[in-house]
Design a protein around this motif. Structure first.
Motif, PDB file in Angstrom:
ATOM      1  N   SER A   1      12.440   2.898  -1.530  1.00  0.00           N
ATOM      2  CA  SER A   1      11.301   2.054  -1.177  1.00  0.00           C
ATOM      3  C   SER A   1      10.001   2.768  -1.511  1.00  0.00           C
ATOM      4  O   SER A   1       9.959   4.002  -1.540  1.00  0.00           O
ATOM      5  N   THR A   2       8.937   1.987  -1.751  1.00  0.00           N
ATOM      6  CA  THR A   2       7.678   2.604  -2.171  1.00  0.00           C
ATOM      7  C   THR A   2       6.979   3.369  -1.043  1.00  0.00           C
ATOM      8  O   THR A   2       6.184   4.267  -1.303  1.00  0.00           O
ATOM      9  N   SER A   3       7.261   2.980   0.209  1.00  0.00           N
ATOM     10  CA  SER A   3       6.619   3.703   1.311  1.00  0.00           C
ATOM     11  C   SER A   3       7.656   3.998   2.393  1.00  0.00           C
ATOM     12  O   SER A   3       8.762   3.454   2.358  1.00  0.00           O
ATOM     13  N   SER A   4       7.272   4.833   3.355  1.00  0.00           N
ATOM     14  CA  SER A   4       8.235   5.219   4.400  1.00  0.00           C
ATOM     15  C   SER A   4       8.204   4.264   5.606  1.00  0.00           C
ATOM     16  O   SER A   4       8.906   4.483   6.589  1.00  0.00           O
TER      17      SER A   4
ATOM     18  N   VAL B   1      11.684   7.722  -0.606  1.00  0.00           N
ATOM     19  CA  VAL B   1      10.363   7.143  -0.877  1.00  0.00           C
ATOM     20  C   VAL B   1      10.045   7.372  -2.360  1.00  0.00           C
ATOM     21  O   VAL B   1       9.877   8.506  -2.806  1.00  0.00           O
ATOM     22  N   SER B   2       9.972   6.266  -3.105  1.00  0.00           N
ATOM     23  CA  SER B   2       9.877   6.393  -4.571  1.00  0.00           C
ATOM     24  C   SER B   2       8.508   6.914  -5.030  1.00  0.00           C
ATOM     25  O   SER B   2       8.362   7.352  -6.168  1.00  0.00           O
ATOM     26  N   SER B   3       7.520   6.883  -4.123  1.00  0.00           N
ATOM     27  CA  SER B   3       6.206   7.405  -4.510  1.00  0.00           C
ATOM     28  C   SER B   3       6.080   8.909  -4.237  1.00  0.00           C
ATOM     29  O   SER B   3       5.024   9.500  -4.450  1.00  0.00           O
ATOM     30  N   ASP B   4       7.159   9.521  -3.775  1.00  0.00           N
ATOM     31  CA  ASP B   4       7.136  10.961  -3.479  1.00  0.00           C
ATOM     32  C   ASP B   4       7.866  11.726  -4.599  1.00  0.00           C
ATOM     33  O   ASP B   4       9.109  11.771  -4.629  1.00  0.00           O
ATOM     34  N   PRO B   5       7.126  12.328  -5.536  1.00  0.00           N
ATOM     35  CA  PRO B   5       7.755  12.932  -6.710  1.00  0.00           C
ATOM     36  C   PRO B   5       8.749  14.042  -6.365  1.00  0.00           C
ATOM     37  O   PRO B   5       9.771  14.193  -7.030  1.00  0.00           O
TER      38      PRO B   5
ATOM     39  N   HIS C   1       8.010  -3.626 -12.316  1.00  0.00           N
ATOM     40  CA  HIS C   1       8.083  -2.222 -11.886  1.00  0.00           C
ATOM     41  C   HIS C   1       8.803  -1.416 -12.954  1.00  0.00           C
ATOM     42  O   HIS C   1       9.462  -1.977 -13.839  1.00  0.00           O
TER      43      HIS C   1
END
Ligand SMILES: NC(=O)c1ccc[n+]([C@@H]2O[C@H](COP(=O)([O-])OP(=O)(O)OC[C@H]3O[C@@H](n4cnc5c(N)ncnc54)[C@H](O)[C@@H]3O)[C@@H](O)[C@H]2O)c1
Ligand SMILES: [Zn+2]
Ligand SMILES: [Zn+2]
Length: 360
Positions: A214-217, A234-238, A259
């Motif tokens: 998911s994009t956010s937690s 979290v997909s926004s966390d590299p 996306h």
């Protein structure tokens, strides 16, 4: 005089329709066909609100055909059955999903894959076999050929069970077809909305290890503690994405907007499968290198045939799988659609049709 939606059939009907791409729904008088020899007339109790309803009322795909009465997650009671109807009797609790017609004689139909029949017709925003327009489940009643009516198993609640008729079969069918049911294998579920949260539950019933992507937690706690996922990425966390590279056997992608597939393909092991179910309004870019170098596969899937939909309902009843829903009244639909567009729903709106829809 030209026939209008209100006069083209003998039986009066009432529902809510969108009239243009503003997507705003309002009361709509139309009509339903006479119950034919093979038909079941259904008094609608509940109808789920799928993101496809939202795409369609907003004309995201450019083929909306107004007025549109959406709704293809329908649970109700059979109130009339035609003389050739053997599967149902009056008073039975039944379901109607995404498709209500097909040719019934092609190769796909012969294999119980009516969903891939070239003449398949959708429950709404489509033309039915009699040449008139189909209107969906945001309405009092619907008349459907018995082949496209489901037996609704006893253990399933009508309201929280309704979303299985689209969300449930849409995730169940690819899991079966693509061989994504082997206990212990690792499944990623991208997008935790209506489809995604049911995918988590069905996958756990198959014995898979499930990670929500998911994009956010925001939904992490619920995903693990309420829906039963094993982990949350979290997909926004590299840093976390890097640590998860090459760890998944399969991914079900339910994301409704454009996306990038590249990060998802990176999460797959060699021979991994990415099955895309979302229907964004524009094409996605397909990165070839990770596919070729990892012998990975990208596939798609469209709901499921009627036999498999019945199998899925029975499976969900057996495993106590339902959707997590927010029950709304018919006149709350426009604010519900606005919230759905912002992914602000846990996890499916269901309209309490029988208790809140009445002609003005
Ligand atoms: N293949 C089929 O047969 C089939 C059947 C039903 C629905 N659909 C399609 O599947 C999609 C999902 O339907 P739903 O009812 O579950 O919708 P939903 O709105 O309940 O869930 C979509 C999820 O995608 C997430 N999302 C949206 N934009 C994103 C982005 N840019 N990046 C990452 N995540 C994002 C949202 O947060 C949400 O969790 C829709 O496009 C719908 O039309 C396909
Ligand atoms: Zn749907
Ligand atoms: Zn066919």
């Amino acid at each position: 005089m030209a026939k209008t939606p209100e006069t083209e059939h003998p039986n009066k009907a009432f529902g809510w329709a969108a009239r243009d791409k503003s997507g705003v729904l309002s009361p709509f008088h139309f009509s339903r066909r006479e119950n034919g020899e093979n038909d079941v007339t259904v008094k609608i109790l509940y109808c789920g609100v799928c993101h496809t309803d939202l795409h369609t009322v907003k004309n995201d795909w450019g083929f909306s055909y107004y007025p549109v009465v959406p709704g293809h997650e329908i649970v109700g009671i059979a109130t009339k059955v035609g003389k050739n109807v053997t599967k149902f009797k009056e008073g039975d609790r039944v379901g109607v999903g995404v498709i209500t017609g097909s040719c019934q004689s092609c190769e796909s139909c012969d294999q119980d894959l009516e969903n891939y029949c070239p003449q398949m017709s959708f429950t709404y925003n489509a033309i039915g076999s009699d040449g008139t327009k189909n209107y969906g489940g945001y309405s009092e009643t619907i008349v459907v050929d018995q082949r496209f009516v489901l037996r609704f198993p006893e253990g399933l609640p009508s309201d929280a069970g309704a979303p299985l008729l689209c969300a449930g079969i849409t995730v169940y069918s690819p899991m079966k077809y693509y061989g994504m049911t082997e206990p212990g294998k690792h499944l990623g579920v991208a997008g935790l909305g209506g489809l995604g949260h049911v995918a988590v539950k069905i996958a756990k019933a198959f014995g898979l290890k499930v990670t929500v992507i998911s994009t956010s937690s925001n939904k992490e706690d619920e995903a693990i503690n309420r829906l039963g996922a094993d982990s949350f990425l979290v997909s926004s966390d590299p840093r976390k994405m890097k640590a998860a590279l090459g760890t998944m056997d399969y991914i079900i992608d339910t994301v409704s907007a454009v996306h990038a597939l590249y990060p998802l393909l990176g999460l797959l092991k060699v021979n991994g499968k990415l099955i895309t179910l979302g229907l964004p309004e524009k094409p996605l870019e397909l990165p070839i290198f990770p596919l070729v170098l990892g012998r990975k596969m990208v596939g798609g899937s469209d709901v499921g045939g009627m036999k498999e939909t019945q199998e899925m309902l029975d499976f969900c009843a057996k495993h106590n799988i339902t959707a997590d829903i927010e029950l709304i009244k018919m006149d709350e639909i426009n604010s519900a659609m606005e919230r759905l567009a912002k992914s602000d729903v846990r996890y499916r709106f269901v309209i309490d049709v029988a208790n809140s829809l009445s002609p003005p």
